[in-house]
Design a protein around this motif. Structure first.
Motif, PDB file in Angstrom:
ATOM      1  N   ALA A   1      28.826 -40.455  37.051  1.00 27.54           N
ATOM      2  CA  ALA A   1      27.590 -40.415  37.848  1.00 27.54           C
ATOM      3  C   ALA A   1      26.550 -39.524  37.182  1.00 27.54           C
ATOM      4  N   TYR A   2      26.969 -38.359  36.650  1.00 26.97           N
ATOM      5  CA  TYR A   2      26.012 -37.458  35.993  1.00 26.97           C
ATOM      6  C   TYR A   2      25.445 -38.112  34.735  1.00 26.97           C
TER       7      TYR A   2
ATOM      8  N   ASN B   1      25.150 -41.287  34.212  1.00 29.80           N
ATOM      9  CA  ASN B   1      24.229 -42.350  34.613  1.00 29.80           C
ATOM     10  C   ASN B   1      22.864 -41.787  34.978  1.00 29.80           C
ATOM     11  N   VAL B   2      22.855 -40.629  35.646  1.00 31.98           N
ATOM     12  CA  VAL B   2      21.568 -39.994  35.957  1.00 31.98           C
ATOM     13  C   VAL B   2      20.813 -39.726  34.661  1.00 31.98           C
ATOM     14  N   ALA B   3      21.492 -39.125  33.691  1.00 32.04           N
ATOM     15  CA  ALA B   3      20.837 -38.822  32.418  1.00 32.04           C
ATOM     16  C   ALA B   3      20.338 -40.094  31.750  1.00 32.04           C
ATOM     17  N   ARG B   4      21.135 -41.147  31.825  1.00 29.62           N
ATOM     18  CA  ARG B   4      20.724 -42.407  31.181  1.00 29.62           C
ATOM     19  C   ARG B   4      19.506 -43.003  31.866  1.00 29.62           C
ATOM     20  N   THR B   5      19.501 -43.001  33.226  1.00 27.20           N
ATOM     21  CA  THR B   5      18.347 -43.609  33.894  1.00 27.20           C
ATOM     22  C   THR B   5      17.074 -42.803  33.655  1.00 27.20           C
ATOM     23  N   LEU B   6      17.220 -41.504  33.340  1.00 26.79           N
ATOM     24  CA  LEU B   6      16.030 -40.709  33.039  1.00 26.79           C
ATOM     25  C   LEU B   6      15.613 -40.868  31.582  1.00 26.79           C
ATOM     26  N   GLY B   7      16.449 -41.552  30.807  1.00 23.25           N
ATOM     27  CA  GLY B   7      16.139 -41.730  29.395  1.00 23.25           C
ATOM     28  C   GLY B   7      16.340 -40.458  28.585  1.00 23.25           C
TER      29      GLY B   7
END
Ligand SMILES: Nc1ncnc2c1ncn2[C@@H]1O[C@H](COP(=O)(O)OP(=O)(O)OP(=O)(O)O)[C@@H](O)[C@H]1O
Ligand SMILES: [Mg+2]
Lengths: 276, 296
Positions: free
Chosen positions: A175-176, A178-184
């Motif tokens: 989950a963490y 994925n957060v980093a990925r969605t923020l680019g």
């Protein structure tokens, strides 16, 4: 009948006289005194070898050592505090060297499954080796007993940190990530701001075990050295002063406990409710 | 009234017509374990087709809810739009551009909050802003952070860590984090699922209010019919899985701003609600019957 529905306060069972902690303390004191009495009687009645001192003698000598920890009457006659400082310095240096290798290696292997698999055989084979087995090899490599001691401490304290760091880094909650990925977030930013903080509790618990091992190894590592609590143990054995050895054992145990508690505090500090 | 503190150079603040999503022919197959080693160990599992040929056009600045039986593939679809998971066939276009991975043009509110436990509320939000706008002056980042903390009603909790927050507060941080990077598209996966009815209602009103203030394209996954009717322009009803499809897309014509207590004055409200209930119970009944048959 309706009265039965109204709950009446349950009858208080008679208050226990002591709580669990108090009972445990009492039991501890009982066991300790039984042990000391057995020791005292055993020593006085000749159950052990004559060089084994009685409990009362040991306690007396223990107190003399503790009462004046920092005297210095030459290289073979130092207070227990000075001996501890020497040992602690060696453990600290060896542990720092070990950690300086273990943490980066753990991060790299945690990030890359290929490197992790490639390095795994080394870890699996070297990890179970006793510190005593490293001593001669260290001497052959370093030609210097001081460096050898540091080498042995470092190499035995690498493994728990390495393995825990690798585990922590490779098991970050997706989950963490994925957060980093969605923020680019860039790879570097993801590692420094997400993966490392998320792995910090694992890393610190690895360091805690490693430090315990480094402290465990000090007595063995100081066979070859002068100064330090390990040297003291071997030296006092040559002098057949068993009370000093028992004193050293107790002091080593207490210092180990203290170090472990310090890292325990660090552990709660980095975990921020991730555990518990 | 909020002032827009975003610099002119950020793409989403300049182009107000951005944010259309086009989902064409998206299927998703989760491949099972079929390798030789798996066969030898007798632990093969079949492939599972979660989504089958999903087509959906979402115009910019519309609020779309997805509703469907549990396990039908709603999260799978949302993750594909977010770019966190790849479709097996088909593609998703955002403003005509094919989605190949996640990006800050699509803010995601995760069902499990996904707050970093080592960061405070303020740090969680600032981390997002700093990641998306690395050249923005820190003072301005802080300003935006504070603005969104106030917006979701969390002022005073800035320096708390996530484990000190209630579920509803965590979810609000998640929403503030997604909004603070000013994405043109907001993707929310059951953001109120774990909350009690009161908090839920309060946050729904808040989302409605925020959406009135700054229009965005929103895709919201929900299990709640009332929530979908309160918030959406369109409601996408999905069939049960495996191979879930879109059964029907409903238009929700009520004027905005909407008030929860006024909605049931519209006659259409009851029609829409009844239609959705019919669909969901029918789907749920088939799932239940299949389950009973399987267990006999
Ligand atoms: N990684 C995976 N591997 C295999 N099957 C998966 C995987 N992820 C999801 N599935 C399957 O795909 C189907 C859809 O899952 P998904 O999580 O998208 O459902 P959902 O509609 O979000 O359900 P819910 O409403 O309960 O959250 C489920 O049947 C699930 O078992
Ligand atoms: Mg889901």
């Amino acid at each position: 009948m309706a009265n039965n529905v109204i709950s009446t306060p349950a009858k208080r069972s008679s208050m226990p006289l002591l709580n669990t902690n108090q009972k445990a303390t009492l039991l501890f004191l009982l066991l300790l005194s039984l042990f000391l009495i057995f020791w005292e009687i055993g020593a006085r009645s000749g159950l052990f070898l004559p060089i084994m001192p009685s409990a009362s003698q040991t306690i007396k000598d223990f107190w003399t050592w503790i009462a004046d920890p920092f005297f210095d009457y030459g290289p073979n006659d130092k207070g227990i505090g000075l001996l501890l400082l020497t040992s602690l310095r060696r453990v600290a240096i060896g542990f720092l060297i070990g950690s300086a290798i273990a943490i980066p290696l753990g991060i790299i292997t945690g990030l890359s499954p290929v490197i992790s698999k490639a390095i795994d055989p080394f870890i699996q084979i070297l990890r179970p080796v006793s510190p005593l087995a490293w001593l001669p090899l260290g001497l052959a490599l370093m030609r210097d007993s001081e460096k050898t001691a540091l080498f042995v401490i470092a190499i035995t304290s690498i493994w728990p940190t390495l393995i825990n760091t690798r585990f922590g880094v490779s098991n970050v909650d997706p989950a963490y990530l994925n957060v980093a990925r969605t923020l680019g977030a860039s790879r570097w930013r993801t590692i420094t701001k997400v993966i490392l903080p998320a792995a910090a509790p694992s890393i610190v618990s690895g360091l805690r075990i490693s430090l315990g091992i480094a402290w465990l190894v000090i007595v063995a590592a100081e066979i070859l050295l002068s100064g330090g609590i390990g040297y003291f143990v071997w030296n006092e054995w040559n002098n057949l002063k068993v009370t000093s050895i028992i004193t050293a054992i107790l002091v080593i145990g207490l210092v180990g406990l203290l170090l472990d508690r310090l890292f325990g505090l660090l552990q709660t500090w980095v975990s921020f409710g991730q555990r518990s | 009234m909020r002032t827009n503190t975003r610099p002119e150079s950020t793409p989403s603040s300049m182009d107000t017509t951005a944010g259309s999503v086009s989902i064409s022919n998206v299927t998703k197959v989760y491949f099972g374990r079929q390798t030789l080693a798996d066969k030898l160990l007798k632990r093969t599992s079949p492939d599972f087709e979660a989504l089958s040929a999903i087509n959906l056009e979402i115009e910019h600045n519309t609020f779309v809810s997805i509703i469907g039986p549990s396990g039908c593939g709603k999260s799978t679809l949302l993750n594909i739009v977010a770019g966190l998971s790849k479709p097996t066939t088909g593609e998703v276009l955002v403003d005509g551009q094919r989605v190949t991975g996640p990006g800050p043009d699509r803010g995601v509110v995760f069902q499990s909050y996904a707050l970093m436990p080592w960061m405070t509320v303020a740090e969680n939000i600032q981390f997002a802003i700093e990641t998306v706008y690395p050249t923005m002056p820190v003072a301005q980042q802080k300003e935006i952070m504070q603005e969104y903390i106030n917006l979701v009603g969390l002022s005073g909790a800035e320096r708390k860590h996530p484990h000190e927050l209630s579920g509803g507060m965590k979810q609000r941080v998640g929403i503030a984090r997604a909004l603070a990077i000013n994405p043109q598209i907001l993707l929310m996966d059951e953001p109120f699922g774990a909350l009690d009815a009161l908090t839920r209602g309060f946050l729904q009103d808040e989302i409605e209010r925020i959406w009135e203030q700054e229009r965005k394209t929103v895709i919201l996954i929900t299990h709640s019919i009332e929530e979908a009717l309160l918030l959406s322009d369109k409601i996408v009803m999905m069939t049960r899985g495996p191979a879930a499809r879109i059964a029907k897309v409903l238009d929700v014509p009520f004027p905005r701003p909407r008030k929860r207590e006024e909605l049931d004055q519209y006659p259409q409200y009851h029609e829409l609600k009844a239609e959705m209930e019919r669909h969901l119970t029918a789907e749920a009944r088939v799932v239940e019957e299949a389950r009973v048959r399987a267990s006999v």
